[in-house]
Design a protein around this motif. Structure first.
Motif, PDB file in Angstrom:
ATOM      1  N   CYS A  37     -56.435   8.062  64.865  1.00  0.00           N
ATOM      2  CA  CYS A  37     -55.622   8.924  64.006  1.00  0.00           C
ATOM      3  C   CYS A  37     -56.088   8.765  62.565  1.00  0.00           C
ATOM      4  N   SER A  39     -54.200   8.219  60.309  1.00  0.00           N
ATOM      5  CA  SER A  39     -53.410   7.084  59.808  1.00  0.00           C
ATOM      6  C   SER A  39     -54.147   5.757  59.996  1.00  0.00           C
ATOM      7  N   HIS A  59     -52.418   3.840  67.882  1.00  0.00           N
ATOM      8  CA  HIS A  59     -51.021   4.055  68.258  1.00  0.00           C
ATOM      9  C   HIS A  59     -50.868   5.316  69.101  1.00  0.00           C
ATOM     10  N   GLU A  60     -51.994   5.879  69.565  1.00  0.00           N
ATOM     11  CA  GLU A  60     -51.897   7.086  70.389  1.00  0.00           C
ATOM     12  C   GLU A  60     -52.491   6.777  71.758  1.00  0.00           C
ATOM     13  N   ASP A 150     -48.547  11.608  69.009  1.00  0.00           N
ATOM     14  CA  ASP A 150     -48.396  11.609  67.554  1.00  0.00           C
ATOM     15  C   ASP A 150     -48.594  13.001  66.934  1.00  0.00           C
ATOM     16  N   MET A 151     -49.664  13.714  67.322  1.00  0.00           N
ATOM     17  CA  MET A 151     -49.985  14.976  66.640  1.00  0.00           C
ATOM     18  C   MET A 151     -48.869  16.005  66.800  1.00  0.00           C
TER      19      MET A 151
HETATM   20 ZN    ZN Z   1     -51.302   8.714  64.407  1.00  0.00          ZN
END
Ligand code: ZN
Ligand code: NDP
Length: 351
Positions: A37, A39, A59-60, A150-151
């Motif tokens: 990501c 992030s 985190h994905e 997440d997206m």
């Molecule tokens: Zn993310």
């Protein structure tokens, strides 16, 4: 077990760690799909969260359950599950107050690659499995599913934060994968005009396909000036910020009608403060609100968003432009995310 980690600010590499331990309410998973990501890039290379030493990134992930705690009711080893990037502690007062993403403190529902090891590993730990996991629908494409982590929730949260209503004119600043989901979400919510701001050609094409009615290239001049010109200087009802930098807020405030709302999901990785233009903000009395938020996680949210894919309302798999295979592929995928070549929207790693 092996994992790809932030070794310190600006440094990443492979490390060996003990396999995480499963508490009574928790689950241990092995990833079957992961994605880096933007992030992760802010976290490592901008040091936006501060120093993190040898913390596994990511985190994905879509995962397979390998172990569950004795109090977990609804999941068992072998289940394939959607794992949201944000995994709150559901029994906290913040969660009871409606802000589960801040359970235990500001942003503390964001645990992976923030407060604990993330998902770029052979195994990872999920707290409160019954509250945070959702079963992966059997026929769901893994590329689409991985965008649910997440997206999709972040892009759609931008739409919620901006409170998009039927007939609204909306600007979406940034059409990377997050902003593209904001464009799609604003269309589902009934926006009339959607001005999408970006420059990468494949992002622009997909933004049009997802519902953008007009494309604004920020490289051709200030966004607020371009929008004011297109709207006879009236401005728009809502602005979703999913890209840009600290100065983007000033532009967003300027292009907003009185009573308008800004929904920010952009990660502000640098600097001390954000400047709000005094006069354009109605000298403090313009009823122009600014909301910023971290995506909500949790099982119900994941199930609801997954149903948008199952019913053909969202087509997030179109955002996946680069595919890798095997855990080792995550290194190259993350570097792509850092370098952002012009043909990239979102990379994914299948395991
Ligand atoms: Zn993310
Ligand atoms: P990308 O880098 O892929 O996309 C950024 C977009 O912003 C691109 O369209 C880019 O245009 C555009 N942009 C760049 N500079 C400007 C500028 N000066 N003015 C206007 N637009 C600009 O990012 P992602 O979509 O992956 O992520 C977007 C943000 O969301 C990131 O900050 C990420 O960290 C954050 N995020 C937040 C989460 C949350 O829960 N709140 C969760 C996940 C991510 P171009 O086409 O030229 O590249």
């Amino acid at each position: 077990m092996k994992g790809y980690a932030m070794l310190g600010i600006g440094k990443t590499g492979w490390i060996e760690k003990e396999r995480p331990v499963c508490g009574p309410l928790d689950a241990i998973l092995r990833p079957i799909a992961i994605a880096p990501c933007t992030s992760d890039v802010h976290t490592v290379w901008a040091g936006a969260l501060g120093e993190r030493k040898d913390m596994i990134l990511g985190h994905e992930s879509i995962g397979e359950v390998v172990e569950v705690g004795e109090l977990v009711r609804d999941f068992k080893p072998g289940d394939k599950v959607i794992v949201p990037a944000i995994t709150p502690d559901w029994n906290t007062t913040e969660a009871q107050n409606g802000y589960s993403m801040h359970s235990g403190g500001m942003l503390a529902g964001w645990k992976f690659s923030n407060f604990k090891d993330g998902v770029f590993a052979e195994f990872y730990h999920v707290n409160d499995a019954d509250g945070n996991l959702a079963l992966l629908p059997a026929d769901m494409d893994l590329r689409a599913a991985c965008m649910l982590c997440d997206m999709i929730p972040t892009g759609l949260h931008g739409v919620e934060l901006a409170d998009v209503q039927f007939g609204d004119e909306v600007v979406v600043i940034g059409i990377g994968p997050v902003g593209l989901m904001s464009v799609a979400g604003a269309a589902i919510r009934g926006a009339s005009k959607i001005y999408a701001v970006g420059s990468r050609p494949n992002c622009v094409e997909l933004a049009k396909e997802y519902g953008a009615t007009e494309i604004i290239n920020y490289r051709n001049g200030a966004i607020d000036e371009q929008i004011l010109k297109l709207t006879d200087r009236h401005g728009v009802d809502k602005v979703i910020i999913a890209g840009g930098d600290n100065s983007t807020f000033a532009e967003a405030v300027r292009m907003l009608k009185p009573g308008g709302k800004i929904g920010n999901v952009n990660y502000l990785g640098e600097g001390e403060s954000i400047a709000i233009p005094r006069v354009d903000w109605g000298v403090g009395m313009g009823h122009k609100s600014i909301n910023g938020g971290l995506m909500p996680g949790g099982r119900l949210r994941m199930e609801k968003l997954a149903s948008l894919i199952s019913t053909g309302r969202l087509h997030p798999e179109k955002m996946v432009t680069h595919e890798f295979h095997g855990l080792e592929g995550v290194e190259q995928a993350l570097m792509l995310m850092k370098e952002k070549p012009r043909d990239l929207i979102k990379p994914i790693v299948l395991l």
